[in-house]
Design an enzyme around this catalytic site. Structure first.
Site, PDB file in Angstrom:
ATOM      1  CB  ALA A  26      -0.960   0.003   1.187  1.00  0.00           C
ATOM      2  CG  HIS A  35       2.424   6.034   2.003  1.00  0.00           C
ATOM      3  ND1 HIS A  35       3.596   6.564   2.479  1.00  0.00           N
ATOM      4  CD2 HIS A  35       2.033   5.113   2.933  1.00  0.00           C
ATOM      5  CE1 HIS A  35       3.890   6.025   3.647  1.00  0.00           C
ATOM      6  NE2 HIS A  35       2.966   5.128   3.946  1.00  0.00           N
ATOM      7  CG  HIS A  57       5.974   2.894   1.637  1.00  0.00           C
ATOM      8  ND1 HIS A  57       4.606   3.053   1.630  1.00  0.00           N
ATOM      9  CD2 HIS A  57       6.246   2.130   2.725  1.00  0.00           C
ATOM     10  CE1 HIS A  57       4.072   2.408   2.662  1.00  0.00           C
ATOM     11  NE2 HIS A  57       5.049   1.851   3.350  1.00  0.00           N
ATOM     12  CD  GLN A  72       5.322  -6.202  11.078  1.00  0.00           C
ATOM     13  OE1 GLN A  72       6.251  -6.766  10.508  1.00  0.00           O
ATOM     14  NE2 GLN A  72       5.176  -4.879  11.059  1.00  0.00           N
ATOM     15  CB  SER A 126      -0.416   1.556   4.493  1.00  0.00           C
ATOM     16  OG  SER A 126       0.892   1.592   3.981  1.00  0.00           O
TER      17      SER A 126
HETATM   18  P1  AMP Z   1       5.325  -0.148   6.397  1.00  0.00           P
HETATM   19  O1  AMP Z   1       4.929  -0.508   5.010  1.00  0.00           O
HETATM   20  O2  AMP Z   1       4.302   0.668   7.131  1.00  0.00           O
HETATM   21  O3  AMP Z   1       5.835  -1.328   7.193  1.00  0.00           O
HETATM   22  O4  AMP Z   1       6.564   0.830   6.255  1.00  0.00           O
HETATM   23  C1  AMP Z   1       7.711   0.446   5.545  1.00  0.00           C
HETATM   24  C2  AMP Z   1       8.800   1.449   5.806  1.00  0.00           C
HETATM   25  O5  AMP Z   1       8.379   2.727   5.363  1.00  0.00           O
HETATM   26  C3  AMP Z   1       9.146   1.583   7.303  1.00  0.00           C
HETATM   27  O6  AMP Z   1      10.542   1.734   7.439  1.00  0.00           O
HETATM   28  C4  AMP Z   1       8.402   2.835   7.686  1.00  0.00           C
HETATM   29  O7  AMP Z   1       8.982   3.501   8.793  1.00  0.00           O
HETATM   30  C5  AMP Z   1       8.541   3.656   6.425  1.00  0.00           C
HETATM   31  N1  AMP Z   1       7.495   4.677   6.371  1.00  0.00           N
HETATM   32  C6  AMP Z   1       6.157   4.503   6.486  1.00  0.00           C
HETATM   33  N2  AMP Z   1       5.530   5.682   6.449  1.00  0.00           N
HETATM   34  C7  AMP Z   1       6.477   6.637   6.313  1.00  0.00           C
HETATM   35  C8  AMP Z   1       6.462   8.056   6.230  1.00  0.00           C
HETATM   36  N3  AMP Z   1       5.336   8.739   6.286  1.00  0.00           N
HETATM   37  N4  AMP Z   1       7.641   8.698   6.087  1.00  0.00           N
HETATM   38  C9  AMP Z   1       8.815   8.010   6.048  1.00  0.00           C
HETATM   39  N5  AMP Z   1       8.900   6.668   6.131  1.00  0.00           N
HETATM   40  C10 AMP Z   1       7.752   5.994   6.259  1.00  0.00           C
END
Ligand code: AMP
Length: 282
Positions: free
Chosen positions: A32, A34, A37, A61, A188
């Site tokens: 998902a 954005h 990422h 997790q 996401s």
């Molecule tokens: P996730 O898909 O939520 O597990 O996030 C994957 C990676 O993207 C992780 O290292 C998150 O910390 C990073 N991430 C998610 N949202 C943001 C954001 N708004 N700004 C910077 N990094 C992000």
């Protein structure tokens, strides 16, 4: 652009890159995708020859089965997003049994107490799940550098600790939080907010900015009281925790001292959607 689903094909591709002397960057995600990422992927592309982006909603997790079930998934859309920025990216999108076989469980980790703070108190087993998947993925991808967002600041500290304690040959790079125009940290989960919830959720960052301004003239406990009151008047948001902590140990602090680094952390619910955010206080 390559989309791989099997660890064997990933391993062969990685080996070929290593044989050619190419450096490998790694961005683990749950999809998902954005702009947050994408900012990590762009940072990785700027520092590495090839970038692996994993897209895997890691079951171990999640402490809440409903959150796992409702987590947004759209591989095709994610791939299109990545294609727009580069063709040097390899997407690794395995099924759960490719990663876990029939044993969908976590390894037990000690992260020297980091795991007992904040998210660790409210999401039981979460960081064992994170440690398990990141360690497995590091073994498969063998990255030179891995990129994690400060959005999940506690997770970033825990991954650094994982690497240190297990002597993993990877450099962990923290990347700044990408925000919507309103200030709401991109996530996401924001996709599940109604337009009104999304507007109201911008209050989270406003509160953090005010705390940044006031910490020093006000103590942590005064600010905790202020934040609790502020959230009581925000009918669409329910505060789960607010903490001011040392930026390295993540232990709660009371007063600001010269030469120390601090961060403020919030988790709050908008309806059944859990949002987290944090800010540096120096
Ligand atoms: P996730 O898909 O939520 O597990 O996030 C994957 C990676 O993207 C992780 O290292 C998150 O910390 C990073 N991430 C998610 N949202 C943001 C954001 N708004 N700004 C910077 N990094 C992000």
């Amino acid at each position: 652009m390559q989309i791989l689903k099997e660890k064997q094909s990933l391993k062969e591709q990685i080996q070929a890159y290593k044989n050619d002397g190419l450096s490998i960057g790694f961005v683990p995600t749950m999809g998902a995708l954005h702009q947050g990422h994408i900012s990590l992927i762009q940072k990785a592309l700027s520092l590495c020859d090839k970038v692996v982006v994993s897209i895997f909603v890691n079951p171990t997790q999640f402490d809440n089965p409903e959150d796992l079930e409702k987590y947004p998934r759209d591989l095709e859309k994610d791939v299109d997003r990545i294609k727009k920025i580069s063709d040097q990216v390899i997407v690794f999108s395995p099924a759960a049994n490719e990663i876990y076989g029939s044993n969908v469980t976590s390894e037990e980790f000690s992260f020297d107490g980091l795991e007992h703070q904040m998210e660790g108190k409210f999401r039981k087993g979460h960081f064992n799940g994170v440690g398990t998947i990141v360690k497995k993925l590091f073994e498969m991808v063998q990255p030179d550098k891995a990129f994690f967002g400060e959005k999940d600041y506690q997770q970033l500290q825990i991954i650094k600790k994982l690497v240190e304690k297990h002597h993993l040959p990877v450099e962990v790079i923290g990347c700044p939080i990408d925000r919507e125009i309103s200030g709401l940290a991109r996530s996401s989960r924001n996709e599940r907010l109604t337009t009104e919830q999304r507007q109201n959720a911008a209050a989270i960052y406003k509160v953090l900015q005010q705390v940044k301004e006031d910490f020093g003239t006000k103590s942590a406990s005064e600010l905790i009281d202020w934040v609790r009151d502020r959230f009581r008047s925000e009918s669409s948001l329910e505060l789960e925790y607010f903490e001011i902590a040392n930026a390295d140990t993540l232990r709660p602090v009371e007063e600001k001292k010269e030469g120390e680094k601090y961060r403020a952390f919030i988790a709050a619910y908008s309806g059944d959607i859990r949002l987290i955010d944090n800010i540096a206080l120096n």
